[in-house]
Design a protein around this motif. Structure first.
Motif, PDB file in Angstrom:
ATOM      1  N   ILE A  14      10.486  14.305 -16.569  1.00 38.65           N
ATOM      2  CA  ILE A  14      10.671  12.880 -16.267  1.00 38.65           C
ATOM      3  C   ILE A  14       9.517  12.367 -15.421  1.00 38.65           C
ATOM      4  O   ILE A  14       8.984  11.276 -15.666  1.00 38.65           O
ATOM      5  CB  ILE A  14      12.040  12.640 -15.592  1.00 38.65           C
ATOM      6  CG1 ILE A  14      13.166  12.901 -16.599  1.00 38.65           C
ATOM      7  CG2 ILE A  14      12.136  11.226 -15.027  1.00 38.65           C
ATOM      8  CD1 ILE A  14      14.558  12.877 -15.988  1.00 38.65           C
ATOM      9  N   VAL A  15       9.107  13.152 -14.434  1.00 38.68           N
ATOM     10  CA  VAL A  15       7.975  12.743 -13.590  1.00 38.68           C
ATOM     11  C   VAL A  15       6.710  12.583 -14.427  1.00 38.68           C
ATOM     12  O   VAL A  15       5.982  11.588 -14.291  1.00 38.68           O
ATOM     13  CB  VAL A  15       7.760  13.760 -12.440  1.00 38.68           C
ATOM     14  CG1 VAL A  15       6.437  13.522 -11.728  1.00 38.68           C
ATOM     15  CG2 VAL A  15       8.908  13.695 -11.454  1.00 38.68           C
ATOM     16  N   SER A  22       5.162   6.859 -20.490  1.00 41.83           N
ATOM     17  CA  SER A  22       5.864   6.998 -21.760  1.00 41.83           C
ATOM     18  C   SER A  22       7.369   7.127 -21.548  1.00 41.83           C
ATOM     19  O   SER A  22       8.101   7.460 -22.467  1.00 41.83           O
ATOM     20  CB  SER A  22       5.340   8.216 -22.530  1.00 41.83           C
ATOM     21  OG  SER A  22       5.576   9.390 -21.796  1.00 41.83           O
ATOM     22  N   PHE A  23       7.804   6.834 -20.335  1.00 41.82           N
ATOM     23  CA  PHE A  23       9.228   6.928 -20.020  1.00 41.82           C
ATOM     24  C   PHE A  23       9.930   5.613 -20.322  1.00 41.82           C
ATOM     25  O   PHE A  23       9.430   4.542 -19.994  1.00 41.82           O
ATOM     26  CB  PHE A  23       9.423   7.271 -18.533  1.00 41.82           C
ATOM     27  CG  PHE A  23      10.867   7.369 -18.125  1.00 41.82           C
ATOM     28  CD1 PHE A  23      11.573   8.525 -18.351  1.00 41.82           C
ATOM     29  CD2 PHE A  23      11.513   6.299 -17.517  1.00 41.82           C
ATOM     30  CE1 PHE A  23      12.896   8.629 -17.979  1.00 41.82           C
ATOM     31  CE2 PHE A  23      12.830   6.391 -17.148  1.00 41.82           C
ATOM     32  CZ  PHE A  23      13.530   7.556 -17.379  1.00 41.82           C
ATOM     33  N   SER A  24      11.079   5.729 -20.971  1.00 45.50           N
ATOM     34  CA  SER A  24      11.948   4.559 -21.153  1.00 45.50           C
ATOM     35  C   SER A  24      13.386   5.049 -21.135  1.00 45.50           C
ATOM     36  O   SER A  24      13.667   6.222 -21.414  1.00 45.50           O
ATOM     37  CB  SER A  24      11.645   3.840 -22.468  1.00 45.50           C
ATOM     38  OG  SER A  24      12.120   4.577 -23.558  1.00 45.50           O
ATOM     39  N   GLU A  26      15.625   4.229 -23.199  1.00 48.32           N
ATOM     40  CA  GLU A  26      16.020   4.518 -24.576  1.00 48.32           C
ATOM     41  C   GLU A  26      15.687   5.977 -24.934  1.00 48.32           C
ATOM     42  O   GLU A  26      16.493   6.685 -25.533  1.00 48.32           O
ATOM     43  CB  GLU A  26      15.317   3.566 -25.546  1.00 48.32           C
ATOM     44  CG  GLU A  26      15.759   3.709 -26.974  1.00 48.32           C
ATOM     45  CD  GLU A  26      17.221   3.340 -27.195  1.00 48.32           C
ATOM     46  OE1 GLU A  26      17.830   3.955 -28.100  1.00 48.32           O
ATOM     47  OE2 GLU A  26      17.754   2.484 -26.470  1.00 48.32           O
ATOM     48  N   ILE A  27      14.503   6.431 -24.528  1.00 49.43           N
ATOM     49  CA  ILE A  27      14.112   7.831 -24.762  1.00 49.43           C
ATOM     50  C   ILE A  27      15.024   8.767 -23.975  1.00 49.43           C
ATOM     51  O   ILE A  27      15.467   9.797 -24.495  1.00 49.43           O
ATOM     52  CB  ILE A  27      12.626   8.044 -24.393  1.00 49.43           C
ATOM     53  CG1 ILE A  27      11.730   7.299 -25.372  1.00 49.43           C
ATOM     54  CG2 ILE A  27      12.286   9.527 -24.345  1.00 49.43           C
ATOM     55  CD1 ILE A  27      10.260   7.321 -25.009  1.00 49.43           C
ATOM     56  N   LEU A  28      15.319   8.399 -22.723  1.00 56.25           N
ATOM     57  CA  LEU A  28      16.210   9.215 -21.900  1.00 56.25           C
ATOM     58  C   LEU A  28      17.605   9.286 -22.529  1.00 56.25           C
ATOM     59  O   LEU A  28      18.213  10.354 -22.595  1.00 56.25           O
ATOM     60  CB  LEU A  28      16.299   8.644 -20.478  1.00 56.25           C
ATOM     61  CG  LEU A  28      17.192   9.408 -19.504  1.00 56.25           C
ATOM     62  CD1 LEU A  28      16.669  10.824 -19.290  1.00 56.25           C
ATOM     63  CD2 LEU A  28      17.308   8.659 -18.191  1.00 56.25           C
ATOM     64  N   LYS A  29      18.093   8.145 -23.017  1.00 53.07           N
ATOM     65  CA  LYS A  29      19.409   8.107 -23.673  1.00 53.07           C
ATOM     66  C   LYS A  29      19.426   9.007 -24.910  1.00 53.07           C
ATOM     67  O   LYS A  29      20.360   9.789 -25.113  1.00 53.07           O
ATOM     68  CB  LYS A  29      19.758   6.674 -24.053  1.00 53.07           C
ATOM     69  CG  LYS A  29      21.106   6.516 -24.710  1.00 53.07           C
ATOM     70  CD  LYS A  29      21.361   5.060 -25.027  1.00 53.07           C
ATOM     71  CE  LYS A  29      21.780   4.976 -26.481  1.00 53.07           C
ATOM     72  NZ  LYS A  29      21.894   3.646 -26.991  1.00 53.07           N
ATOM     73  N   ASN A  30      18.381   8.937 -25.753  1.00 53.28           N
ATOM     74  CA  ASN A  30      18.298   9.779 -26.950  1.00 53.28           C
ATOM     75  C   ASN A  30      18.239  11.263 -26.585  1.00 53.28           C
ATOM     76  O   ASN A  30      18.863  12.099 -27.242  1.00 53.28           O
ATOM     77  CB  ASN A  30      17.096   9.392 -27.810  1.00 53.28           C
ATOM     78  CG  ASN A  30      17.308   8.092 -28.541  1.00 53.28           C
ATOM     79  OD1 ASN A  30      18.432   7.684 -28.774  1.00 53.28           O
ATOM     80  ND2 ASN A  30      16.215   7.426 -28.890  1.00 53.28           N
TER      81      ASN A  30
END
Length: 183
Positions: A14-15, A22-24, A26-30
């Protein structure tokens, strides 16, 4: 622990994603949804394997196979060969933990009486359990790989053949040269 190491890996990812912009969410949710799907799938496989191991335990299949090998009165190397075959066959229908729990109390005394070092047999057993988990047609790890990769099982079977053969070579080396383990 492995869990703590995994959490540090996730935090580091994540860091890095934030650092490289490139963090969002939506990507975290997926990523979280895929993690849940994979964890549930593996949990169902383990639960099913546990159920199957209970059935096999109640039927006495593993015990009967181990006791049959014990009464054959064969050479130590043939004993190890037959035990290896037994573990490969059991690996086609059971997970590794179930195999070890069901057979070790019966097989270990036989192996020690045949003159093998228990430490050596422990390493041999780990090799055999891992080998059995990629044994076609129903090795436990094959289904995990299929679920994660979304490839056809035929493709996965072809891809695991070199690893299967390498594991066989490793087992043969450990049997021929037990000093590799006990050095």
């Amino acid at each position: 622990t492995p869990t703590e190491a995994a959490s540090l890996g996730v935090f580091g990812s994540i860091v890095l994603a934030i650092f490289f912009k490139s963090f969002s969410f939506e990507i975290l949710k997926n990523a979280l949804l895929n993690t849940i799907k994979t964890s549930v799938m593996i949990s169902f496989i383990i639960a099913s394997a546990g159920f199957l191991s209970q059935v096999i335990g109640f039927l006495g299949i593993a015990r009967a196979l181990s006791e049959y090998i014990a009464v054959l009165n064969i050479s130590p190397l043939m004993l190890i060969f037959l035990i290896g075959i037994m573990y490969v066959i059991l690996g086609m229908i059971l997970d590794g933990i179930s195999i070890v729990v069901m057979t070790l109390p019966i097989v270990l005394p036989i192996v020690v009486l045949a003159g093998f070092d228990p430490l050596w047999f422990g390493v041999f057993l780990v090799f055999m359990v891992e080998l059995s988990q990629i044994t076609p047609p129903v090795g436990f790890s094959l289904f995990v790989i299929q679920s994660i990769s979304s490839e056809k099982i035929e493709y996965i079977l072809k891809a695991t053949i070199p690893f299967f053969l390498l594991m066989i070579v490793a087992v043969i080396l450990v049997v021929i040269f037990p000093e590799i383990v006990t050095f």
